[in-house]
Design a protein around this motif. Structure first.
Motif, PDB file in Angstrom:
ATOM      1  N   LYS A 101     -12.574  41.031   7.631  1.00 50.52           N
ATOM      2  CA  LYS A 101     -13.220  40.148   6.673  1.00 50.52           C
ATOM      3  C   LYS A 101     -14.319  40.901   5.935  1.00 50.52           C
ATOM      4  O   LYS A 101     -15.065  41.692   6.520  1.00 50.52           O
ATOM      5  N   ALA A 102     -14.448  40.630   4.640  1.00 52.92           N
ATOM      6  CA  ALA A 102     -15.413  41.344   3.807  1.00 52.92           C
ATOM      7  C   ALA A 102     -16.854  41.129   4.266  1.00 52.92           C
ATOM      8  O   ALA A 102     -17.714  41.974   4.041  1.00 52.92           O
ATOM      9  N   THR A 103     -17.132  40.006   4.936  1.00 54.49           N
ATOM     10  CA  THR A 103     -18.494  39.721   5.377  1.00 54.49           C
ATOM     11  C   THR A 103     -19.008  40.734   6.393  1.00 54.49           C
ATOM     12  O   THR A 103     -20.225  40.874   6.558  1.00 54.49           O
ATOM     13  N   LEU A 104     -18.109  41.452   7.069  1.00 56.56           N
ATOM     14  CA  LEU A 104     -18.553  42.465   8.026  1.00 56.56           C
ATOM     15  C   LEU A 104     -19.272  43.628   7.342  1.00 56.56           C
ATOM     16  O   LEU A 104     -19.927  44.432   8.005  1.00 56.56           O
ATOM     17  N   GLN A 105     -19.159  43.712   6.013  1.00 58.47           N
ATOM     18  CA  GLN A 105     -19.849  44.771   5.286  1.00 58.47           C
ATOM     19  C   GLN A 105     -21.353  44.522   5.195  1.00 58.47           C
ATOM     20  O   GLN A 105     -22.087  45.375   4.680  1.00 58.47           O
ATOM     21  N   TRP A 106     -21.819  43.374   5.701  1.00 57.12           N
ATOM     22  CA  TRP A 106     -23.263  43.173   5.820  1.00 57.12           C
ATOM     23  C   TRP A 106     -23.867  44.163   6.808  1.00 57.12           C
ATOM     24  O   TRP A 106     -25.053  44.472   6.744  1.00 57.12           O
ATOM     25  N   ASP A 107     -23.065  44.631   7.766  1.00 60.22           N
ATOM     26  CA  ASP A 107     -23.535  45.661   8.691  1.00 60.22           C
ATOM     27  C   ASP A 107     -23.408  47.008   7.985  1.00 60.22           C
ATOM     28  O   ASP A 107     -22.301  47.452   7.678  1.00 60.22           O
ATOM     29  N   PRO A 108     -24.520  47.699   7.712  1.00 61.51           N
ATOM     30  CA  PRO A 108     -24.455  48.922   6.886  1.00 61.51           C
ATOM     31  C   PRO A 108     -23.572  50.018   7.471  1.00 61.51           C
ATOM     32  O   PRO A 108     -22.822  50.670   6.743  1.00 61.51           O
ATOM     33  N   ALA A 109     -23.637  50.251   8.799  1.00 65.14           N
ATOM     34  CA  ALA A 109     -22.821  51.324   9.383  1.00 65.14           C
ATOM     35  C   ALA A 109     -21.343  50.982   9.288  1.00 65.14           C
ATOM     36  O   ALA A 109     -20.513  51.842   8.958  1.00 65.14           O
ATOM     37  N   VAL A 110     -20.985  49.740   9.588  1.00 68.45           N
ATOM     38  CA  VAL A 110     -19.597  49.305   9.451  1.00 68.45           C
ATOM     39  C   VAL A 110     -19.151  49.445   8.000  1.00 68.45           C
ATOM     40  O   VAL A 110     -18.038  49.915   7.711  1.00 68.45           O
ATOM     41  N   ASP A 111     -20.007  49.042   7.081  1.00 68.73           N
ATOM     42  CA  ASP A 111     -19.703  49.099   5.652  1.00 68.73           C
ATOM     43  C   ASP A 111     -19.395  50.526   5.208  1.00 68.73           C
ATOM     44  O   ASP A 111     -18.344  50.807   4.621  1.00 68.73           O
ATOM     45  N   VAL A 112     -20.298  51.457   5.510  1.00 61.07           N
ATOM     46  CA  VAL A 112     -20.141  52.831   5.036  1.00 61.07           C
ATOM     47  C   VAL A 112     -18.956  53.511   5.724  1.00 61.07           C
ATOM     48  O   VAL A 112     -18.084  54.099   5.068  1.00 61.07           O
ATOM     49  N   LEU A 113     -18.904  53.408   7.051  1.00 62.21           N
ATOM     50  CA  LEU A 113     -17.877  54.139   7.798  1.00 62.21           C
ATOM     51  C   LEU A 113     -16.478  53.644   7.476  1.00 62.21           C
ATOM     52  O   LEU A 113     -15.578  54.440   7.149  1.00 62.21           O
ATOM     53  N   LEU A 114     -16.260  52.346   7.545  1.00 67.72           N
ATOM     54  CA  LEU A 114     -14.905  51.835   7.382  1.00 67.72           C
ATOM     55  C   LEU A 114     -14.432  51.890   5.933  1.00 67.72           C
ATOM     56  O   LEU A 114     -13.220  51.946   5.690  1.00 67.72           O
ATOM     57  N   ASN A 115     -15.336  51.895   4.974  1.00 70.43           N
ATOM     58  CA  ASN A 115     -14.915  52.056   3.587  1.00 70.43           C
ATOM     59  C   ASN A 115     -14.536  53.487   3.255  1.00 70.43           C
ATOM     60  O   ASN A 115     -13.895  53.729   2.231  1.00 70.43           O
TER      61      ASN A 115
ATOM     62  N   LEU B  27     -30.824  50.671  16.441  1.00 68.18           N
ATOM     63  CA  LEU B  27     -30.895  52.127  16.581  1.00 68.18           C
ATOM     64  C   LEU B  27     -29.515  52.754  16.454  1.00 68.18           C
ATOM     65  O   LEU B  27     -29.351  53.810  15.838  1.00 68.18           O
ATOM     66  N   TRP B  28     -28.526  52.100  17.046  1.00 69.40           N
ATOM     67  CA  TRP B  28     -27.138  52.566  16.929  1.00 69.40           C
ATOM     68  C   TRP B  28     -26.704  52.585  15.471  1.00 69.40           C
ATOM     69  O   TRP B  28     -26.113  53.561  14.988  1.00 69.40           O
ATOM     70  N   ASP B  29     -26.999  51.509  14.752  1.00 71.59           N
ATOM     71  CA  ASP B  29     -26.626  51.405  13.352  1.00 71.59           C
ATOM     72  C   ASP B  29     -27.310  52.494  12.529  1.00 71.59           C
ATOM     73  O   ASP B  29     -26.681  53.151  11.686  1.00 71.59           O
ATOM     74  N   ALA B  30     -28.615  52.685  12.793  1.00 71.40           N
ATOM     75  CA  ALA B  30     -29.378  53.666  12.027  1.00 71.40           C
ATOM     76  C   ALA B  30     -28.889  55.084  12.316  1.00 71.40           C
ATOM     77  O   ALA B  30     -28.761  55.907  11.398  1.00 71.40           O
ATOM     78  N   ALA B  31     -28.609  55.387  13.591  1.00 68.69           N
ATOM     79  CA  ALA B  31     -28.121  56.722  13.932  1.00 68.69           C
ATOM     80  C   ALA B  31     -26.779  56.999  13.257  1.00 68.69           C
ATOM     81  O   ALA B  31     -26.532  58.104  12.754  1.00 68.69           O
ATOM     82  N   ALA B  32     -25.905  55.988  13.241  1.00 66.47           N
ATOM     83  CA  ALA B  32     -24.611  56.159  12.572  1.00 66.47           C
ATOM     84  C   ALA B  32     -24.810  56.428  11.080  1.00 66.47           C
ATOM     85  O   ALA B  32     -24.131  57.280  10.500  1.00 66.47           O
ATOM     86  N   LEU B  33     -25.730  55.718  10.455  1.00 60.60           N
ATOM     87  CA  LEU B  33     -25.982  55.919   9.025  1.00 60.60           C
ATOM     88  C   LEU B  33     -26.502  57.321   8.744  1.00 60.60           C
ATOM     89  O   LEU B  33     -26.132  57.942   7.740  1.00 60.60           O
ATOM     90  N   VAL B  34     -27.348  57.851   9.620  1.00 57.32           N
ATOM     91  CA  VAL B  34     -27.862  59.215   9.425  1.00 57.32           C
ATOM     92  C   VAL B  34     -26.720  60.228   9.534  1.00 57.32           C
ATOM     93  O   VAL B  34     -26.598  61.136   8.699  1.00 57.32           O
TER      94      VAL B  34
END
Length: 353
Positions: free
Chosen positions: A162-176, A60-67
């Motif tokens: 590490k690039a593998t952390l981009q498997w988490d969508p919220a981490v991927d979008v926000l930190l990029n 839910l945290w991940d999804a809310a961040a993505l929204v």
């Protein structure tokens, strides 16, 4: 497993996480009932319901961040102004809010507390950029460190991850969207890893904090042995000897840190030690420890830029001196060992809160 291309992560994985989170939210009572029914068959006090609830809350945290990030993308002109100062600041605010929420979830679900001992780093070096150098051990220590820098010390962190952390969508979008650097060990492209780190550390201002983990990964005894062997294979006998005296940390890899120092000569250096989650090295360790009921203790030391050695050999000795100091601090503040008994009653007692 190789990381999917960015269009798959944005158009497939991220929306799938939002849909999954919504589905789990509406069916949460069913999952909790099933978890409660399974709980008596598993040692530990409500271990299965806690884990199920934690996983659902994280999704839910991940999804809310993505929204929220999608709203920011639209508001920025569908990404056209996403790198402007105003939207960069907005993303740092989002980072702080969501890390604060994640930290609250961890405290509530896992009985986790964090205490900072010693001097507030901003008291020692007010109004200067800082290079934050941390040991790496235990689950989530990087999240807790970034939470502390963002919400407690009002810093805007830049991170090497590490690039593998981009498997988490919220981490991927926000930190990029922020000036961070995802790296893949062994794959640096046309530039070296040190060059990439130096580029990321360039242009730090007075409220920035460049975060780096010189060990390159979480501490484990096997990694420690392998790291020492690599030092000897490279003919670095003195470094290997010093590394053998380190009991709780891996020998630091100096190249990335020194590149950051050269790229930000006005920055101070903050060394960070922490202990409390050290023995949870695998998913199985975390499972056995639920509910964690842990106290994470963090210690900061501030070094002004004028005290950083200039020569490479002097810097290597300086870094190993600090790593020895961190290792000694961990030894003095290590939590008492609590054996995980295989006896049903003993394990329930040790996990009870």
């Amino acid at each position: 497993m190789p990381l999917p291309p960015i269009w798959v992560r944005r158009l497939v994985i991220a929306p799938a996480v939002v849909v999954l989170a919504a589905a789990l939210l509406f069916t949460l009572p069913i999952w909790l009932v099933l978890a409660l029914l399974a709980s008596p068959m598993v040692p530990g006090h409500l271990r299965v319901p806690r884990l199920v609830l934690l996983l659902v809350l994280y999704l839910l945290w991940d999804a809310a961040a993505l929204v929220v990030l999608a709203v920011l993308w639209v508001a920025s002109g569908f990404g056209r102004n996403i790198r402007s100062p105003g939207f960069q600041r907005a993303h740092y605010v989002v980072t702080g809010r969501f890390l604060g929420l994640l930290f609250w979830i961890a405290k509530w679900a896992l009985h986790l507390t964090v205490d900072v001992v010693g001097t507030d780093p901003d008291t020692a070096l007010p109004g200067r950029p800082e290079i934050v150098v941390s040991r790496h051990a235990g689950p989530g220590d990087s999240f807790i460190l970034i939470h502390a820098l963002t919400n407690w010390f009002q810093r805007e962190p830049r991170i090497v991850l590490k690039a593998t952390l981009q498997w988490d969508p919220a981490v991927d979008v926000l930190l990029n969207r922020l000036p961070n650097r995802f790296i893949t060990p062994g794959r640096t492209g046309t530039s070296t890893l040190e060059q990439q780190i130096g580029e990321t550390a360039t242009g730090l201002d007075d409220n920035d904090a460049f975060v780096i983990f010189p060990e390159g990964g979480n501490f484990t005894p096997r990694r420690r042995t392998s790291a020492i062997a690599r030092l000897r294979a490279r003919g670095l006998a003195d470094a290997a000897q010093r590394a053998e005296n380190l009991r709780h940390v891996l020998p630091p890899k100096p190249g990335g840190l020194f590149a950051a120092i050269d790229a930000a000569p006005d920055a101070g250096v903050i060394f960070v030690a922490h202990t409390g989650l050290d023995r949870m090295m695998t998913v199985a360790d975390v499972w056995q420890e639920l509910p964690m009921d842990k106290r994470l203790v963090m210690k900061f030391w501030s070094v002004p830029p004028e005290e950083i050695p200039a020569g490479e050999e002097e810097r290597v000795a300086w870094l190993y001196d600090w790593w020895a100091r961190i290792d000694s601090w961990i030894e003095d503040h290590h939590p008492a060992f609590r054996p995980l008994s295989t006896d049903w009653t003993a394990r329930r007692s040790s996990a009870d809160v």
